[in-house]
Each structure stands twice: as structure tokens, then as C-alpha cells.
Design an enzyme around this catalytic site. Sequence first.
Site: not given
Length: 163
Positions: A75-77, A113-114, A128
Site C-alpha cells: 500500500l505504499c505509493h 517509509m522510504e 550481513d
Amino acid sequence: MTDFTHINQRGEASMVDVSAKAVTTREARAEAYVRMSAETLQKILRGEHHKGDVFSVARIAGIQAAKQTSQLIPLCHPLMLSKVAVDFEALPESSQVRIESLCKLSGQTGVEMEALTAVSVAALTLFDMCKAVDPAMIIDGIRVLEKQGGKTGHWQADNGANE
């Protein structure tokens, strides 16, 4: 109780329609911490880590991740980011690396969010690359530090450091 923005009238998940929102300059900063042994941090800082420059690789991973956020988070654009920066600060006194991201664009929805995705993937990449010598590392303190733009304007987190 307020309505959830990502749920439609039938209670189904739905992407928010931002087409009526004004295009404004939007910016977000986020941070994350990777706790590690003092020895691991010193290897990184002295350039003696057997996998090379882990900060450079983690920086590229964070930038790429920010650009792929809409493919990772439902749902993120999809956004046309105009700037993504990922920076590292070694904190030898606490055997940590602080990661900070900045994401920016001119658009109709925010970039929090980015920014969060950038620091998260940068932290995962550090983990990692160093896990063979330090499997006990801890990633924590992932949060938004600041956002600007849009209807809600400027917001800044309380200054609660993770050190």
C-alpha cells in the site's frame, strides 16, 4: 475512534487516493543503530574487515532500498525520490554504528517509509557483512527523526538518543 486510512468501506485493505493532495516538497529523516563488539567496529574503522568497505556497500543498499519501498511495503505509493542519502556515524564509546537517512521529493505523499526502509536495509547489510565475525550484533532504535511538508507540516521526534 478515527477511521483507518488504508481500509475501504468493506473493511478491505486499500491504497489511499492522494490525487487531490497538493504537491509539496516533502522530506523525512530516520535513524537506526547496529550494536556490535568493539573489535568488529575497530576492524570496520581501520579498513581491516575481510569484506572490504562495509559502509559503502551498506550505503548503496540503503539508497536502493528507499527507491524500492513501494515494492516491499504493501500500500505504499511508488515515489519519484529526488534525494536519498545514507550516512554512518561510528560510536566507539558504545560499540555502535548510527545510521541516518534523508529522503526528499516534491509530491503528494510523505517519504517516512522510504527513510525507514533505507536505514533498515543499511543496518541489515552491515549485519550481513559482519555476521561471520560477530553474530551477536543487535539492530535497534529504528525510528523517524523528522518529517516536513504536506498538510501536517513539520514534525520532529523527541531527542531520545539510543546511545
